[in-house]
Scaffold this motif. Structure first.
Motif, short mmCIF file in Angstrom:
data_model
loop_
_atom_site.label_atom_id
_atom_site.label_comp_id
_atom_site.label_asym_id
_atom_site.label_seq_id
_atom_site.Cartn_x
_atom_site.Cartn_y
_atom_site.Cartn_z
N GLN A 47 0.85 -1.18 0.00
CA GLN A 47 0.00 0.00 0.00
C GLN A 47 0.88 1.24 0.00
O GLN A 47 1.82 1.34 0.79
CB GLN A 47 -0.92 0.01 1.22
N ARG A 80 -5.27 9.33 1.49
CA ARG A 80 -6.14 8.14 1.62
C ARG A 80 -5.71 7.12 0.58
O ARG A 80 -5.83 7.33 -0.62
CB ARG A 80 -7.61 8.53 1.42
N ARG A 107 -7.35 0.92 -1.26
CA ARG A 107 -7.23 -0.33 -0.50
C ARG A 107 -6.46 -1.36 -1.32
O ARG A 107 -6.69 -1.53 -2.51
CB ARG A 107 -8.62 -0.86 -0.16
N THR A 155 -9.29 4.29 1.48
CA THR A 155 -9.42 4.16 2.92
C THR A 155 -10.13 5.40 3.46
O THR A 155 -10.12 6.47 2.84
CB THR A 155 -8.04 4.05 3.59
#
Length: 334
Positions: free
Chosen positions: A138, A246, A249, A323
């Motif tokens: 990520q 953010r 995912r 996220t």
């Protein structure tokens, strides 16, 4: 004709003859000797991307095993030309005359096709394996999108500049246009897509460039504009991730065509993009609500291991993909 050219001419003539009147077999190489400096050197420097322009002239002793198992194997000596170096114990496709076992010829064209297909499959699997290893990674500014037959990571990085968009590692020009359009969409709709900032976003975009690229090397060529248009939503999510902290995912891949209105339009084949996403171990595919009618075309095996969710707009895709909170330690753009 030169000696090597004469040999190839005779070889081609015999190959054409036996393809019509002879029988197929597999030849196990008992020994092989290369002939002539030119042929050896040309073969030694075969380019991986196109083996058809290189060759080895050689003499082989073969154990010929007919496809018809009722016929016993036999040994034969052949002069031939092959496109890749062979070793003792290797196998080559051959044709032979059942009435005259001295007439045996290596089918170098079929051998080249077999090797080319095997090489392409090995590269494909290697690419899938490489990208699969990164599915657990990520990083802010990174999104995953099915392109052609692989799941491609799209990364967006901003740096001081003059409002330009640079697209690298994409061989299809149509991808560049969709990436530019995606960044332009975020810029035009920054007031609703991004959190407020002092001075507003327009001045910030005007003073920064974006680089859109594939994190792990050049992507494969796509089939054209239809496939290329699918990257738009991935670019938007990568840009939003980079500016908000953010992360997309790491179990999510996205596929859809972004309209200028913000609507997420369907992809050409939901079954194809779902298969690609699952191959690279994505757990969720976010697609256009317009593809919902195509869900029945996705195999049960893929659907068993991949959650497919549908979004009608960019805002819905963002909610399903990013996220909820910014990554720890993220610093908003200055």
């Amino acid at each position: 004709l030169l000696e090597g050219e004469s040999m190839l001419f005779k070889h081609k003539h015999l190959l054409d003859e036996l393809r019509q009147k002879g029988r197929k077999a597999t030849g196990e190489i008992l020994s092989m000797t290369t002939l002539g400096e030119a042929g050896s050197l040309k073969g030694a420097f075969s380019p991986d991307e196109d083996l058809s322009h290189t060759w080895y002239d050689c003499r082989m002793v073969l154990r010929v095993v007919p496809e018809d198992r009722a016929e016993p194997p036999f040994e034969a000596s052949v002069l031939t030309r092959v496109h890749t170096l062979k070793f003792q114990g290797s196998h080559v496709p051959v044709w032979y005359d059942p009435a005259d076992h001295t007439k045996v010829v290596v089918d170098y064209e079929a051998d080249l096709e077999r090797i080319t297909q095997a090489t392409a499959e090995a590269k494909r699997l290697s690419g899938i394996s490489e990208r699969s290893r990164h599915r657990t990674e990520q990083r802010v500014g990174l999104a995953w999108t099915p392109v052609d037959d692989v799941l491609v990571p799209i990364e967006a990085i901003a740096r001081p500049g003059g409002g330009r968009v640079e697209v690298t590692d994409w061989p299809v020009e149509a991808v560049h246009q969709h990436a530019h359009d995606a960044v332009a969409f975020v810029r035009a709709n920054a007031a609703t897509l991004l959190p407020p900032r002092d001075g507003g976003w327009e001045a910030w975009f005007a003073g920064h460039d974006f680089r859109i690229f594939q994190s792990y090397g050049p992507v494969p060529a796509t089939d054209g504009a239809t496939d290329a248009s699918n990257v738009g939503i991935g670019v938007v999510l990568a840009v939003l991730s980079g500016l908000t902290g953010r992360m997309v995912r790491n179990e999510v891949s996205v596929a859809g065509v972004l309209a200028s209105s913000g609507e997420l339009l369907p992809v050409a084949s939901l079954a194809d993009v779902a298969h690609v996403a699952r191959q690279a171990f994505a757990q969720r595919l976010v697609a256009s609500v317009g593809n919902e009618r195509d869900l029945g075309r996705v195999s049960a095996k893929v659907r068993q291991n991949l959650e497919i969710v549908f979004a009608g707009s960019l805002s819905e895709a963002v909610r399903m993909s990013l996220t909820r909170h910014a990554a720890k330690g993220f610093q908003p753009p200055a």
